[in-house]
Design an enzyme around this catalytic site. Structure first.
Site, PDB file in Angstrom:
ATOM      1  N   HIS A   1       0.830  -1.209   0.000  1.00 34.00           N
ATOM      2  CA  HIS A   1       0.000   0.000   0.000  1.00 34.00           C
ATOM      3  C   HIS A   1       0.861   1.255   0.000  1.00 34.00           C
ATOM      4  CE1 HIS A   1      -2.981  -2.741   2.285  1.00 34.00           C
ATOM      5  NE2 HIS A   1      -3.458  -2.589   1.067  1.00 34.00           N
TER       6      HIS A   1
ATOM      7  N   LYS B   1     -17.633  -6.960   6.304  1.00 34.94           N
ATOM      8  CA  LYS B   1     -16.481  -7.850   6.195  1.00 34.94           C
ATOM      9  C   LYS B   1     -15.811  -7.995   7.558  1.00 34.94           C
ATOM     10  CE  LYS B   1     -12.227  -7.707   3.455  1.00 34.94           C
ATOM     11  NZ  LYS B   1     -11.445  -6.749   2.649  1.00 34.94           N
TER      12      LYS B   1
ATOM     13  N   ARG C   1      -1.990  -5.240  -9.091  1.00 34.59           N
ATOM     14  CA  ARG C   1      -1.040  -6.321  -8.937  1.00 34.59           C
ATOM     15  C   ARG C   1      -1.405  -7.434  -9.905  1.00 34.59           C
ATOM     16  NH1 ARG C   1      -1.125  -9.084  -4.206  1.00 34.59           N
ATOM     17  NH2 ARG C   1      -3.372  -8.764  -4.114  1.00 34.59           N
TER      18      ARG C   1
ATOM     19  N   SER D   1      -3.115  -8.353   1.882  1.00 35.29           N
ATOM     20  CA  SER D   1      -3.385  -8.253   3.318  1.00 35.29           C
ATOM     21  C   SER D   1      -3.934  -9.553   3.868  1.00 35.29           C
ATOM     22  CB  SER D   1      -4.379  -7.113   3.595  1.00 35.29           C
ATOM     23  OG  SER D   1      -3.740  -5.869   3.488  1.00 35.29           O
TER      24      SER D   1
END
Lengths: 171, 171, 171, 171, 171, 171
Positions: free
Chosen positions: E17, E41, E90, E128
């Protein structure tokens, strides 16, 4: 002597897993099937059940044994003296996740070699999660899992056996 | 006469689904929208609500009807006499999952033909799950779902209607 | 009555193509296999050869016929009165290219419906281009193409037939 | 004893290839780098040059040797007595092509085992074709290929060496 | 003056990040890191913790600030006067999901420009979620997150620090 | 002041390219459209033609100019003083190739920042190569390219204009 591990949840073991185990056991001197005890993921079978089903499925393979673990996979590999980690590769693999894990593992344990074995055509699209969905709704799984696993799935989901009229229908 | 099913959760039905239904109903003699009663997945609307919203959305299509089911999809197809299963194909589909299901279904029911219809450009990126996330945060969905579905989503998430100033903003 | 076209180069026709033709011909009233005369792409067989091999391969299918074309595929569809265009979908398809063509075709001919049929498991990884590479190096293709196509490939690349000892080796 | 082949064009050999060769040679007893003499594909270096560059690059590895071949890869494997074929896996691999080739090879030679080794992070995005494009335009390749290969590329494309001021710039 | 937001869960913030933040802050005049308070979440850290960790990580960057939000991201962008939304790209991104969100956001806010910054090679495979899995099992994360984040992860999962013998092992 | 380049072949420039140019020119202070003179790839238009068509297409944008180049893109960026390289991102992009080029460029020029702009929905599936195929067969391209480009394509492939009856047919 090359020792390899083949880690996974094996919830439950399928003919797809067994296919990879056979291939890997013919290439490496010793193969340890690592049954991961994942507390985070909701599993259908207990660790003991998963280990037992896997053991029964590979009993005929001399250089293979089954062992459960609860640490990082790379730490498990180190503990059992493995130089190689085996993964099965299917066209419907989650490649992104595979690569993330592979690169993370290389970072954590640069000496552990990852090799991917290619699943046979008939197992290219077989996943444990889809299999469980089908089992739950009474679908016949005889060609996808060994008999003792099919029985365990039926015991979990539905009492009656697969009706004879539907056996062998596929392919 | 060719009977087709179009199975899904339809939680709720979107203009993307309706687009596929229109296409399929113009190709096949009869189309049955199969609303799957999935006990495993957390859904926003009940089976009855999902069926009713779908029925209202396709009321103008003569050869289409809506029916719920709770069995394997291939068994539902057999029960209603369908020879074809329709799936909508979007660029943002989970192709791996689609192929896994397709191959599993072919194994379970070799005679059921799977055909994929291509979503229109404007629905290529519309998914029910993302739509629900947006609805929950008060986003305007008027061009993505029929009015009665938009109302149902507002009823579930937020009392006030979409402010007039934001209507028709997109495209 | 629904008329469908199944366009392609068919250089040469394979069991994968024939599989899709059988599926599509069981769903639609009439199927026209459109052999595209692409002047841009280097092909192994002439248009006439490709048409003839396709005709021989589908001779037993009543509602299927083969026709060559050199225009835009959507114009060919219009000319023969087709409402549907069929494409075969394989896991190893170039999805990006498929979607680009599909969206372009929808733009050029909004009324022509595209439907994708799912290849059988054993043809999920069979492509004409790879097949030609293998044929050129003398590999056995008996299970991948009809006998008359295998003969044509041998005639183009290598005089002797596939040695008996290798026949049927695979699977 | 497990003999493995690692087939490819190696036009020219890169540090990415050498990375895979090192990994594979640590796992298997003997590794044969198979330099494919492809008459169809336009290559930059002759077969002799490609073999020689590869030999120089792996001279320090005891159980590795380089050999050219012009047959089907599976026939080459059989000829040299290999039980395993090694492929390097990169995130930017053409997976569809890889799977097509793998399934074709399994059909042609069911006993030859395919294993994929995972490229190191720094070589995940390194391809021979991109490298040649960069070399042709005078880009510095010192970290991507061995010195003797960099020299050969410069000899082919540009006379002067990479300016000192740019060396080691990256990473 | 161009104001950009960089939205996410940041549970917790990683070097991946921070890499994107540095890049974006060098291109745009002002950058607001938007920490999304997602009630749906399951997160490891509270919104306050996630904001604080992010603030500490970017304290040295003059034109960057951190702010939490709980509305639609496009509404947050409007509120803070941003013309640009930044996303990190990514190779192991879920592109389908990215495109779905991008197209939805364009529909909801046509004037907000989405730009994707490319992650550095060493962060191409860092997520993450995987990081949290590794942390939970005691893996060393020193090169993947700032020290204060590593400490927070250890505090959550395991009391003892990463053993000196394993530090710096990777790369 | 941030200077950006937007490199490509632009053979020819399409509305998809122009969409990205508009977006990028609204974010960055100056934008240079870099027309690459690729001697390796077979192009339809000469470098001069491609530059002229691009210039005409962006004449109304104050902070944009067109320039051809024949060096490495990163060297072109350096020469014109650009800090940013812009790429258009489409769902049907060749992501593998994009990432390979991005990582190569980062290696060659670590200070040049790559940013990807997201194509609008209607251009998500528009590629120059497919467009040329359609143009060659007489398809109507009026909504995909500016009028002067459509005229140039017709001049190259077919003398007569697109028949009025087909104009504006699509969406």
């Amino acid at each position: 002597m090359t020792v390899a591990i083949y880690p996974g949840s094996f919830d439950p073991i399928t003919h797809g897993h067994i296919d990879i185990i056979k291939r890997a056991s013919s290439i490496f001197d010793e193969l340890i099937v690592g049954v991961y005890d994942r507390p985070e993921k909701r599993l259908l079978f207990s660790t003991e059940e998963r280990v037992r089903m896997a053991q029964q499925a590979i009993a005929h393979l001399k250089n293979v044994r089954v062992q459960s673990y609860s640490s990082l996979t790379v730490d498990f590999a180190k503990k059992v003296g493995a130089q190689v980690m085996v993964r099965g590769l299917r066209m419907s693999s989650d490649f992104e996740r595979e690569f993330e894990m592979a690169m993370m593992n290389k970072k954590l344990a640069p000496d552990l070699e990852l090799v991917c074995c290619m699943a046979s055509l008939q197992y290219q699209f077989l996943s444990s999660s889809l299999l469980k969905e089908v089992a739950q709704l009474g679908g016949c799984l005889e060609e996808m899992v060994p008999d003792h696993v099919a029985a365990a799935l039926r015991g979990r989901f539905a009492p009656e056996a697969c009706p004879p009229s539907r056996k062998g229908v596929s392919r």
